[in-house]
Design a protein around this motif. Structure first.
Motif, short mmCIF file in Angstrom:
data_model
loop_
_atom_site.label_atom_id
_atom_site.label_comp_id
_atom_site.label_asym_id
_atom_site.label_seq_id
_atom_site.Cartn_x
_atom_site.Cartn_y
_atom_site.Cartn_z
N THR A 101 1.04 -1.38 -0.01
CA THR A 101 -0.08 0.02 0.12
C THR A 101 1.25 0.31 0.00
O THR A 101 0.37 2.86 -0.79
CB THR A 101 -0.93 -0.20 1.29
OG1 THR A 101 -1.49 -1.50 1.40
CG2 THR A 101 -1.61 1.14 0.78
N LYS A 102 1.97 1.03 0.49
CA LYS A 102 2.88 2.12 0.83
C LYS A 102 3.59 1.68 -0.27
O LYS A 102 5.09 1.45 0.49
CB LYS A 102 3.08 2.79 2.36
CG LYS A 102 1.77 2.95 2.81
CD LYS A 102 2.77 3.72 4.90
CE LYS A 102 2.97 2.66 5.20
NZ LYS A 102 3.36 2.66 6.62
N HIS A 103 4.29 2.31 -1.43
CA HIS A 103 5.16 1.77 -1.96
C HIS A 103 6.58 2.70 -1.90
O HIS A 103 7.33 1.74 -1.72
CB HIS A 103 4.02 2.79 -3.62
CG HIS A 103 4.30 4.09 -3.55
ND1 HIS A 103 3.12 4.94 -3.94
CD2 HIS A 103 4.73 4.89 -3.90
CE1 HIS A 103 3.16 5.39 -3.71
NE2 HIS A 103 4.33 6.34 -3.51
N GLN A 113 -0.33 10.04 6.32
CA GLN A 113 -2.20 10.06 5.55
C GLN A 113 -1.61 8.05 5.60
O GLN A 113 -3.05 7.69 5.70
CB GLN A 113 -1.93 10.06 3.41
CG GLN A 113 -2.42 11.91 3.59
CD GLN A 113 -2.43 12.31 2.39
OE1 GLN A 113 -3.27 11.41 2.00
NE2 GLN A 113 -1.80 12.57 1.44
N PHE A 114 -1.06 7.59 5.46
CA PHE A 114 -0.94 6.20 5.27
C PHE A 114 -0.90 6.00 7.05
O PHE A 114 -1.34 4.14 7.13
CB PHE A 114 -0.11 5.71 4.63
CG PHE A 114 -0.84 6.05 3.29
CD1 PHE A 114 -1.32 4.28 2.41
CD2 PHE A 114 -0.42 6.97 3.10
CE1 PHE A 114 -1.91 4.73 1.32
CE2 PHE A 114 -0.89 6.94 2.02
CZ PHE A 114 -1.54 6.06 0.44
N ASP A 115 0.05 6.37 8.19
CA ASP A 115 0.56 5.30 9.16
C ASP A 115 -1.33 6.07 9.84
O ASP A 115 -1.36 6.69 10.75
CB ASP A 115 1.44 6.06 10.24
CG ASP A 115 2.98 5.37 9.02
OD1 ASP A 115 2.19 4.52 8.49
OD2 ASP A 115 3.50 5.97 8.65
N SER A 116 -2.01 4.96 9.90
CA SER A 116 -3.55 5.25 11.03
C SER A 116 -3.96 3.68 11.45
O SER A 116 -3.33 3.08 10.48
CB SER A 116 -4.31 5.46 9.39
OG SER A 116 -4.90 5.58 8.83
N PRO A 117 -5.09 3.91 11.73
CA PRO A 117 -5.80 2.50 12.51
C PRO A 117 -6.76 1.52 11.12
O PRO A 117 -6.41 0.45 11.21
CB PRO A 117 -7.11 2.98 13.24
CG PRO A 117 -6.24 3.91 13.94
CD PRO A 117 -5.51 4.80 13.36
N GLU A 118 -6.32 2.92 9.89
CA GLU A 118 -6.95 2.13 8.79
C GLU A 118 -6.08 1.34 8.25
O GLU A 118 -5.84 0.51 7.46
CB GLU A 118 -7.44 3.46 7.30
CG GLU A 118 -7.84 2.88 6.53
CD GLU A 118 -9.06 4.07 5.75
OE1 GLU A 118 -7.88 5.51 5.75
OE2 GLU A 118 -9.53 3.60 5.11
N SER A 119 -4.41 1.87 8.34
CA SER A 119 -3.55 0.93 7.68
C SER A 119 -2.38 0.23 8.84
O SER A 119 -1.67 0.85 8.72
CB SER A 119 -2.73 2.09 6.65
OG SER A 119 -1.73 1.70 5.87
N PRO A 120 -2.29 -0.72 9.59
CA PRO A 120 -2.32 -1.26 10.40
C PRO A 120 -0.52 -0.85 10.12
O PRO A 120 -0.38 -1.81 10.81
CB PRO A 120 -2.55 -2.27 11.13
CG PRO A 120 -2.84 -2.95 9.15
CD PRO A 120 -3.98 -1.16 8.84
#
Length: 308
Positions: A250-252, A286-293
């Motif tokens: 997800t995080k390229h 934007q990507f280090d969140s509960p949505e993106s474990p």
């Protein structure tokens, strides 16, 4: 658990790109590159075709055996117990370079081609004959088939195991087969389990990545044309959902190693580097969140310092 390892690579040596000496050098190079296993097929290198195409030309059985011996010698010289896989294309190959080997005589048709090749009767009998010849010189034997056929797979396996009990076998669950045209859904569901019970312990789908990549890109492009950014957002949400199953791309930026070079920069600068790439990046924001474990790189400065 603190253990670092590489996923084993099985390398495709095609038909060896020449004779026994070419096989020897190729095998050494593949071992040096990190291959855990290498497979060789019994086609004529200069006329090499995909196993599911026409025009395949076999080399004599004895020549294919010499190639396997050469590969094993290379592994011994390198001191690496590399897995050697012997593949035969004899199930669908109807030509051979020479009639020199008595092992091939029963399959000769008596015909010659304009190129000087000899005609042979393609089929499972020819494949079994070659599989039996290769078994003493290879760790795994692979018969390239023309369709997903359980009866044919069983016949080949039983013939090999009658003389070489427990011999490991390989099976190409190929995308060149039209699976639903050849098998029912029930047969497809149990196919791998059934051939596994026959001794086909190395099963693989050649070109699965090619087809998955091309279809997913086509699907995205088609939907993007019709729905715009909604289409890409749906893909991204699917990536987030897949992370709980181990998906990490997800995080390229992190996926391609930005965190590794950030760590190098921090070490060189004594922990005071101000130009690290992931700090202040959109991935961090934007990507280090509960949505993106999935966050950071285990044991890295990215994981310890940059994940909020």
């Amino acid at each position: 658990n603190g253990i670092h390892w590489f996923a084993p690579i099985v390398a495709d040596a095609e038909a060896g790109f020449g004779g026994a000496l070419n096989v020897f050098e190729l095998m050494k190079a593949m071992i040096e590159a990190g291959a855990a296993g290498v497979h060789f097929e019994d086609q004529l290198a200069s006329e090499k075709k995909c196993g599911h195409m026409g025009g395949k030309v076999l080399i004599p059985t004895s020549q294919a055996v010499r190639n396997l011996v050469s590969a094993r010698l290379a592994a011994d010289v390198m001191g690496v117990p590399t897995v050697i896989i012997a593949r035969t294309d004899a199930d669908a190959a109807s030509l051979i370079t020479s009639d020199v080997d008595p092992s091939d005589h029963e399959f000769l048709t008596g015909e010659r081609t304009m190129e000087g090749f000899y005609g042979v009767n393609a089929g499972i009998d020819q494949a079994i004959s070659r599989g039996l010849s290769y078994a003493p010189y290879a760790d795994v034997v692979w018969c390239e088939t023309s369709e997903p056929n359980l009866e044919q797979a069983q016949r080949f396996a039983e013939a090999i195991h009658e003389k070489f009990p427990g011999k490991l076998l390989a099976y190409n669950c190929s995308p060149s087969f039209n699976w639903k045209k050849k098998l029912s859904e029930e047969e497809i569901s149990r196919f791998q389990e059934e051939i596994g019970a026959m001794g086909y312990r190395f099963q693989f789908v050649t070109l699965a990545g090619f087809h998955a990549l091309n279809y997913s890109m086509f699907d995205l492009a088609r939907n993007y044309r019709e729905r715009g950014m909604d289409a890409y957002s749906d893909l991204q949400q699917a990536e987030f959902a897949a992370e709980e199953h181990g998906y990490t791309a997800t995080k390229h930026q992190r996926e391609v190693g930005a965190g590794y070079f950030d760590e190098v920069a921090q070490i060189v600068a004594g922990g005071a580097a101000s130009t690290t790439a992931l700090t202040g990046s959109t991935e961090e924001a934007q990507f280090d969140s509960p949505e993106s474990p999935i966050t950071g790189l285990p044991g890295s400065t990215q994981n310890e310092q940059f994940v909020k």
